[in-house]
Design a protein around this motif. Structure first.
Motif, short mmCIF file in Angstrom:
data_model
loop_
_atom_site.label_atom_id
_atom_site.label_comp_id
_atom_site.label_asym_id
_atom_site.label_seq_id
_atom_site.Cartn_x
_atom_site.Cartn_y
_atom_site.Cartn_z
N GLN A 37 51.03 -38.21 -33.19
CA GLN A 37 52.09 -38.10 -32.12
C GLN A 37 53.27 -39.03 -32.53
OE1 GLN A 37 50.14 -39.59 -28.47
NE2 GLN A 37 51.24 -41.47 -28.68
N TRP A 102 63.87 -40.18 -24.80
CA TRP A 102 63.43 -40.09 -26.09
C TRP A 102 64.69 -40.31 -26.88
CZ3 TRP A 102 59.15 -39.14 -28.54
CH2 TRP A 102 57.92 -38.46 -27.69
N VAL A 136 55.28 -30.68 -32.86
CA VAL A 136 54.91 -29.60 -31.43
C VAL A 136 53.46 -29.18 -31.57
CG1 VAL A 136 55.57 -27.66 -30.39
CG2 VAL A 136 57.31 -29.15 -31.10
N VAL A 139 50.54 -32.38 -31.37
CA VAL A 139 50.32 -33.40 -30.42
C VAL A 139 49.47 -32.71 -29.44
CG1 VAL A 139 52.24 -32.44 -28.97
CG2 VAL A 139 51.59 -34.99 -28.67
N LYS A 143 51.36 -32.25 -23.84
CA LYS A 143 52.87 -32.64 -24.26
C LYS A 143 53.60 -31.79 -25.01
CE LYS A 143 51.08 -37.58 -24.50
NZ LYS A 143 50.96 -38.96 -25.50
N ARG A 144 53.02 -30.62 -25.52
CA ARG A 144 53.68 -29.84 -26.53
C ARG A 144 55.05 -29.27 -25.86
NH1 ARG A 144 48.45 -26.87 -28.59
NH2 ARG A 144 47.97 -28.55 -30.05
N TYR A 147 57.66 -32.23 -26.33
CA TYR A 147 58.07 -32.36 -27.64
C TYR A 147 59.21 -30.99 -28.09
CZ TYR A 147 54.86 -35.94 -29.39
OH TYR A 147 54.35 -37.39 -29.64
#
Length: 172
Positions: A37, A102, A136, A139, A143-144, A147
């Motif tokens: 990640q 981010w 993508v 991870v 969380k995809r 991302y």
């Protein structure tokens, strides 16, 4: 200092997309449990997102603010919910997910040395460079979507002439 968890149960967090300026990004392998990640971490009470960013940059991969250029950030907080099995119901306040800001950073010198020993419990045990979209797929599943959304938004900053094509597996 303590984590910042909002009234809805989302923990404030910053995420770091570190590039060398060639379209590749740094992924870290989680020390406890594997998986790859981006560096990320919770904001602490009293910190701004930028202060959290540079603290996490140092804690997780051993870099300082002077090692990088801050290129940009997502416009808004991006949220994901934790699957029920990951919610720690015995901890209060209850955290049901994360809201993340981010940041896109670019190395000033590609010869920097990464270090995972800034804390007594390192987040990562190694790192590697990956193409823009690969995180993508790498991870953990929940969380995809964040991302994908975040990399799509930040791609405009990293690739002013247009983002790289999406990989064949993108719609899987």
């Amino acid at each position: 200092m303590s984590d910042v968890i909002d009234a809805e149960g989302f923990r404030a967090n910053v995420g770091i997309v570190l590039t060398r300026g060639d379209g590749t990004v740094l992924l870290g392998r989680r020390a406890r449990g594997g998986g790859w990640q981006f560096p990320q971490g919770g904001m602490q009470t009293g910190e701004t997102p930028e202060e959290s960013l540079f603290r996490e940059l140092h804690e997780e991969i051993g870099l300082k603010s002077q090692d990088v250029e801050l290129v940009g950030a997502t416009r808004d907080w991006l949220r994901y919910r934790l699957p029920p099995r990951y919610v720690r119901r015995e901890q209060l306040p209850l955290c049901i997910g994360q809201k993340q800001r981010w940041f896109l950073l670019r190395l000033r010198d590609n010869d920097v040395k990464f270090a995972f020993t800034a804390t007594s419990e390192p987040e990562f045990d190694q790192c590697r460079w990956a193409n823009w979209w690969e995180p993508v797929r790498e991870v953990i599943f929940f969380k995809r979507p964040v991302y994908a959304q975040m990399l799509t938004e930040l791609a405009a900053l990293e690739f002013p002439q247009g983002a790289p094509p999406l990989p064949a597996w993108w719609d899987e």
